[in-house]
Design a protein around this motif. Structure first.
Motif, PDB file in Angstrom:
ATOM      1  N   LEU A  44       0.796  -1.166   0.157  1.00  0.00           N
ATOM      2  CA  LEU A  44       0.047   0.027   0.056  1.00  0.00           C
ATOM      3  C   LEU A  44       0.737   1.235  -0.134  1.00  0.00           C
ATOM      4  O   LEU A  44       1.784   1.211   0.697  1.00  0.00           O
ATOM      5  CB  LEU A  44      -0.853  -0.088   1.034  1.00  0.00           C
ATOM      6  CG  LEU A  44      -2.092  -1.156   1.254  1.00  0.00           C
ATOM      7  CD1 LEU A  44      -1.417  -2.290   1.838  1.00  0.00           C
ATOM      8  CD2 LEU A  44      -3.126  -0.471   1.994  1.00  0.00           C
ATOM      9  N   SER A  45       0.703   2.255  -0.726  1.00  0.00           N
ATOM     10  CA  SER A  45       1.444   3.261  -0.957  1.00  0.00           C
ATOM     11  C   SER A  45       0.526   4.609  -1.210  1.00  0.00           C
ATOM     12  O   SER A  45      -0.687   4.700  -1.761  1.00  0.00           O
ATOM     13  CB  SER A  45       2.216   3.344  -2.142  1.00  0.00           C
ATOM     14  OG  SER A  45       2.810   2.014  -2.148  1.00  0.00           O
ATOM     15  N   ALA A  46       0.991   5.787  -0.491  1.00  0.00           N
ATOM     16  CA  ALA A  46       0.318   7.206  -0.841  1.00  0.00           C
ATOM     17  C   ALA A  46       1.688   8.043  -1.031  1.00  0.00           C
ATOM     18  O   ALA A  46       2.871   7.996  -0.457  1.00  0.00           O
ATOM     19  CB  ALA A  46      -0.415   7.493   0.175  1.00  0.00           C
ATOM     20  N   PHE A  47       1.308   9.194  -1.975  1.00  0.00           N
ATOM     21  CA  PHE A  47       2.573  10.074  -2.444  1.00  0.00           C
ATOM     22  C   PHE A  47       1.681  11.144  -2.935  1.00  0.00           C
ATOM     23  O   PHE A  47       0.644  11.458  -3.707  1.00  0.00           O
ATOM     24  CB  PHE A  47       3.128   9.259  -3.387  1.00  0.00           C
ATOM     25  CG  PHE A  47       4.381  10.091  -4.145  1.00  0.00           C
ATOM     26  CD1 PHE A  47       5.063  10.855  -3.296  1.00  0.00           C
ATOM     27  CD2 PHE A  47       4.643  10.322  -5.267  1.00  0.00           C
ATOM     28  CE1 PHE A  47       6.258  11.650  -3.676  1.00  0.00           C
ATOM     29  CE2 PHE A  47       5.591  11.029  -6.123  1.00  0.00           C
ATOM     30  CZ  PHE A  47       6.365  11.718  -5.020  1.00  0.00           C
ATOM     31  N   ASP A  48       2.115  12.128  -2.421  1.00  0.00           N
ATOM     32  CA  ASP A  48       1.572  13.907  -2.888  1.00  0.00           C
ATOM     33  C   ASP A  48       2.762  14.791  -3.515  1.00  0.00           C
ATOM     34  O   ASP A  48       2.681  15.904  -3.511  1.00  0.00           O
ATOM     35  CB  ASP A  48       0.923  14.486  -1.758  1.00  0.00           C
ATOM     36  CG  ASP A  48       1.923  14.764  -0.590  1.00  0.00           C
ATOM     37  OD1 ASP A  48       3.041  14.463  -0.777  1.00  0.00           O
ATOM     38  OD2 ASP A  48       1.576  15.510   0.149  1.00  0.00           O
ATOM     39  N   TYR A  49       3.750  13.858  -3.940  1.00  0.00           N
ATOM     40  CA  TYR A  49       4.999  14.612  -4.689  1.00  0.00           C
ATOM     41  C   TYR A  49       6.015  15.341  -3.632  1.00  0.00           C
ATOM     42  O   TYR A  49       7.271  15.517  -3.891  1.00  0.00           O
ATOM     43  CB  TYR A  49       4.502  15.812  -5.714  1.00  0.00           C
ATOM     44  CG  TYR A  49       3.984  15.097  -6.772  1.00  0.00           C
ATOM     45  CD1 TYR A  49       4.748  14.558  -7.779  1.00  0.00           C
ATOM     46  CD2 TYR A  49       2.683  15.477  -7.243  1.00  0.00           C
ATOM     47  CE1 TYR A  49       4.183  14.136  -8.953  1.00  0.00           C
ATOM     48  CE2 TYR A  49       1.975  15.318  -8.480  1.00  0.00           C
ATOM     49  CZ  TYR A  49       2.822  14.451  -9.216  1.00  0.00           C
ATOM     50  OH  TYR A  49       2.480  13.750 -10.450  1.00  0.00           O
ATOM     51  N   GLU A  50       5.529  15.321  -2.556  1.00  0.00           N
ATOM     52  CA  GLU A  50       6.386  15.696  -1.442  1.00  0.00           C
ATOM     53  C   GLU A  50       6.898  14.901  -0.460  1.00  0.00           C
ATOM     54  O   GLU A  50       7.966  14.669   0.117  1.00  0.00           O
ATOM     55  CB  GLU A  50       5.893  17.063  -0.583  1.00  0.00           C
ATOM     56  CG  GLU A  50       5.600  18.320  -1.705  1.00  0.00           C
ATOM     57  CD  GLU A  50       5.230  19.510  -0.836  1.00  0.00           C
ATOM     58  OE1 GLU A  50       5.065  19.546   0.484  1.00  0.00           O
ATOM     59  OE2 GLU A  50       5.134  20.724  -1.499  1.00  0.00           O
ATOM     60  N   ALA A  51       5.845  14.080  -0.094  1.00  0.00           N
ATOM     61  CA  ALA A  51       5.820  12.826   1.046  1.00  0.00           C
ATOM     62  C   ALA A  51       5.221  11.798   0.574  1.00  0.00           C
ATOM     63  O   ALA A  51       4.184  11.698  -0.202  1.00  0.00           O
ATOM     64  CB  ALA A  51       5.661  13.277   2.554  1.00  0.00           C
ATOM     65  N   SER A  52       5.967  10.519   0.853  1.00  0.00           N
ATOM     66  CA  SER A  52       5.170   9.233   0.359  1.00  0.00           C
ATOM     67  C   SER A  52       5.388   8.124   1.528  1.00  0.00           C
ATOM     68  O   SER A  52       6.089   8.530   2.569  1.00  0.00           O
ATOM     69  CB  SER A  52       5.954   8.517  -0.847  1.00  0.00           C
ATOM     70  OG  SER A  52       7.406   7.854  -0.204  1.00  0.00           O
ATOM     71  N   ALA A  53       4.367   7.246   1.528  1.00  0.00           N
ATOM     72  CA  ALA A  53       4.348   6.288   2.736  1.00  0.00           C
ATOM     73  C   ALA A  53       4.056   5.041   2.167  1.00  0.00           C
ATOM     74  O   ALA A  53       3.368   4.925   1.037  1.00  0.00           O
ATOM     75  CB  ALA A  53       3.387   6.579   3.810  1.00  0.00           C
ATOM     76  N   ARG A  54       4.655   3.936   2.502  1.00  0.00           N
ATOM     77  CA  ARG A  54       4.667   2.516   1.817  1.00  0.00           C
ATOM     78  C   ARG A  54       4.714   1.447   2.917  1.00  0.00           C
ATOM     79  O   ARG A  54       5.632   1.559   3.608  1.00  0.00           O
ATOM     80  CB  ARG A  54       5.709   2.466   0.616  1.00  0.00           C
ATOM     81  CG  ARG A  54       5.527   1.141   0.261  1.00  0.00           C
ATOM     82  CD  ARG A  54       6.666   0.973  -0.984  1.00  0.00           C
ATOM     83  NE  ARG A  54       6.587   1.622  -2.101  1.00  0.00           N
ATOM     84  CZ  ARG A  54       7.372   1.837  -2.877  1.00  0.00           C
ATOM     85  NH1 ARG A  54       8.618   0.985  -3.166  1.00  0.00           N
ATOM     86  NH2 ARG A  54       7.098   2.485  -4.141  1.00  0.00           N
ATOM     87  N   ARG A 221      15.531  17.032  -6.637  1.00  0.00           N
ATOM     88  CA  ARG A 221      14.439  15.852  -6.084  1.00  0.00           C
ATOM     89  C   ARG A 221      15.280  15.108  -5.122  1.00  0.00           C
ATOM     90  O   ARG A 221      15.289  14.069  -4.810  1.00  0.00           O
ATOM     91  CB  ARG A 221      14.291  14.917  -7.221  1.00  0.00           C
ATOM     92  CG  ARG A 221      13.373  15.578  -8.260  1.00  0.00           C
ATOM     93  CD  ARG A 221      12.087  16.073  -7.863  1.00  0.00           C
ATOM     94  NE  ARG A 221      11.219  15.049  -7.246  1.00  0.00           N
ATOM     95  CZ  ARG A 221      10.258  15.322  -6.674  1.00  0.00           C
ATOM     96  NH1 ARG A 221       9.664  16.509  -6.446  1.00  0.00           N
ATOM     97  NH2 ARG A 221       9.493  14.057  -6.041  1.00  0.00           N
ATOM     98  N   GLU A 222      16.017  15.934  -4.049  1.00  0.00           N
ATOM     99  CA  GLU A 222      16.559  15.408  -3.058  1.00  0.00           C
ATOM    100  C   GLU A 222      15.642  14.863  -2.024  1.00  0.00           C
ATOM    101  O   GLU A 222      14.449  15.433  -1.769  1.00  0.00           O
ATOM    102  CB  GLU A 222      17.694  16.251  -2.215  1.00  0.00           C
ATOM    103  CG  GLU A 222      18.959  16.587  -2.971  1.00  0.00           C
ATOM    104  CD  GLU A 222      19.940  17.486  -2.072  1.00  0.00           C
ATOM    105  OE1 GLU A 222      20.801  17.196  -1.616  1.00  0.00           O
ATOM    106  OE2 GLU A 222      19.353  18.498  -2.109  1.00  0.00           O
ATOM    107  N   ILE A 223      15.711  13.631  -1.481  1.00  0.00           N
ATOM    108  CA  ILE A 223      14.857  13.182  -0.495  1.00  0.00           C
ATOM    109  C   ILE A 223      15.590  12.473   0.747  1.00  0.00           C
ATOM    110  O   ILE A 223      16.693  12.114   0.489  1.00  0.00           O
ATOM    111  CB  ILE A 223      13.725  12.109  -1.429  1.00  0.00           C
ATOM    112  CG1 ILE A 223      14.692  10.934  -1.626  1.00  0.00           C
ATOM    113  CG2 ILE A 223      13.142  12.569  -2.300  1.00  0.00           C
ATOM    114  CD1 ILE A 223      13.616   9.767  -2.151  1.00  0.00           C
ATOM    115  N   ILE A 224      14.881  12.160   1.701  1.00  0.00           N
ATOM    116  CA  ILE A 224      15.166  11.447   2.723  1.00  0.00           C
ATOM    117  C   ILE A 224      14.322  10.478   2.963  1.00  0.00           C
ATOM    118  O   ILE A 224      12.931  10.579   2.792  1.00  0.00           O
ATOM    119  CB  ILE A 224      15.491  12.350   4.124  1.00  0.00           C
ATOM    120  CG1 ILE A 224      16.108  11.347   5.215  1.00  0.00           C
ATOM    121  CG2 ILE A 224      14.145  12.837   4.462  1.00  0.00           C
ATOM    122  CD1 ILE A 224      16.768  12.632   6.352  1.00  0.00           C
TER     123      ILE A 224
END
Length: 380
Positions: A44-54, A221-224
């Protein structure tokens, strides 16, 4: 697509992935939760271009496939279903049927092909103790600005150096700082993470044992990424230079007062009741304790004193924002609090107070929590 899954496991997974989604999203497609069913279970995943959860959970998959459904609606439904296995299937007309016991819902499916790709993390990683990291987030994130006019101040700066990961936040009127142990391959690294996202990470992963932290990407597109068990949260970093607030912390701390944390919290809450909005509270730290005085509208006045132990200097009178002080005292995880009076080279500028934990009257706290608060000008 068709699968069966445990009700509690599924409800918890959906709740986790929708937490980071904004309540109102300008793009309806981003309100969806992506569910991928395969022989390995459900992702299951959700993403709004700034944060995501999986997250990945176990399920009995009869027909593999991928669907996209409205996340918060699915979360609300899953949390209220009876205590029985859930079956989810795609019907011939494209609707998504959710069945649990005698309850049945049919949800509209959203176009999977329009959903953005979930970010993949391939960068260098390290590990932090989950409980200590969650505590550090709670001690720091509240000091970040809530005003989007200056985006860099709405984040928490994470900095890796040697075997420490430090967290620091400021809104110009206060600075909060805390270090936690770091075990990883990154010698030096920094990331400016939105405070809201980091706060959810702390709440979600507090009891996970350890959290893996990965720095990934480059340019815009740097992410943590934060991973614990079967759950991962990613966040796009805030662009910009975080102010060099570390240099504001004093090295000499000889002039200070030690006070019982709970007693001071209760007294500040009572005396501040008569204050007008945003007005400072007058504090007088003396050899016999600390006295709080407040004057408000309608000729209301209040005063209260609590015991305090003054060391290394004369009596001090200053004005402090009571809410900012209460938030700091709430972050102090010790029976006593040390309030240190700093000095400034500028005679025309009020010097900030430094708030740290104190195990006892004579024993400094064991953690690295530090909080600088700028006093307010007292007009009377």
């Amino acid at each position: 697509m068709r699968f069966q899954v445990n009700r509690d496991v599924f409800s918890e997974a959906v709740s986790f992935v929708v937490k980071l989604l904004p309540q109102r999203n300008p793009q309806p497609i981003l309100a969806g939760v992506l569910i991928e069913a395969s022989g390995d279970g459900l992702t299951l995943s959700a993403f709004d271009y700034e944060a995501s959860a999986r997250t990945t959970i176990e399920a009995t998959v009869d027909e593999p496939g991928t669907i996209l459904v409205h996340g918060r609606l699915l979360s609300d439904i899953a949390s209220r279903l009876p205590n029985a296995p859930i079956e989810i299937a795609v019907e011939e007309d494209g609707g998504v049927a959710v069945t649990c016991g005698s309850a049945r819902f049919t949800l509209a499916s959203m176009p999977v092909e329009e959903y953005p790709s979930i970010p993949e993390v391939t960068g260098s990683t390290g590990v932090v103790p989950a409980e200590e990291f969650a505590t550090a987030i709670a001690q720091v994130a509240f000091a970040a600005s809530r005003d989007d006019v200056t985006p860099v101040l709405t984040g928490v700066q994470l900095e890796v150096a040697d075997h420490n990961l430090s967290l620091v936040a400021t809104d110009r009127y206060r600075v909060s700082l805390r270090d936690v142990p770091w075990d990883g391959e990154v010698a030096e690294q920094s990331a400016l993470v939105p405070a809201r996202t980091l706060t959810e990470v702390g709440k979600t992963f507090a009891h996970a044992g350890t959290i893996s932290v990965a720095f990934s990407g480059a340019g815009d597109r740097e992410i943590i990424a934060f991973t614990a068990g079967n759950k991962t949260v990613t966040s796009l970093l805030i662009k910009g230079n975080f102010p060099p607030v570390r240099r504001l912390f004093p090295e000499q701390t000889d002039h200070y007062a030690v006070v019982n944390t709970a007693e001071l919290i209760e007294a500040v809450r009572r005396v501040a009741l008569v204050l007008d909005r945003s007005a400072p509270l007058r504090f007088t730290f003396g050899p016999h304790g600390v006295t709080m005085d407040a004057s408000g509208s309608e000729q209301a006045r209040a005063s209260e004193s609590v015991d305090a132990h003054l060391n290394g200097g004369d009596e001090v009178t200053l004005g402090l924002n009571p809410q900012y002080l209460l938030e700091a005292l709430g972050a102090v995880k010790s029976e006593f609090t040390r309030v240190t009076f700093t000095s400034s080279d500028n005679a025309n500028k009020l010097s900030p107070v430094l708030i740290t934990s104190q195990t006892s009257v004579d024993q400094a706290g064991l953690d690295s929590f530090k909080y600088l608060l700028q006093p307010n000008l007292l007009l009377r």
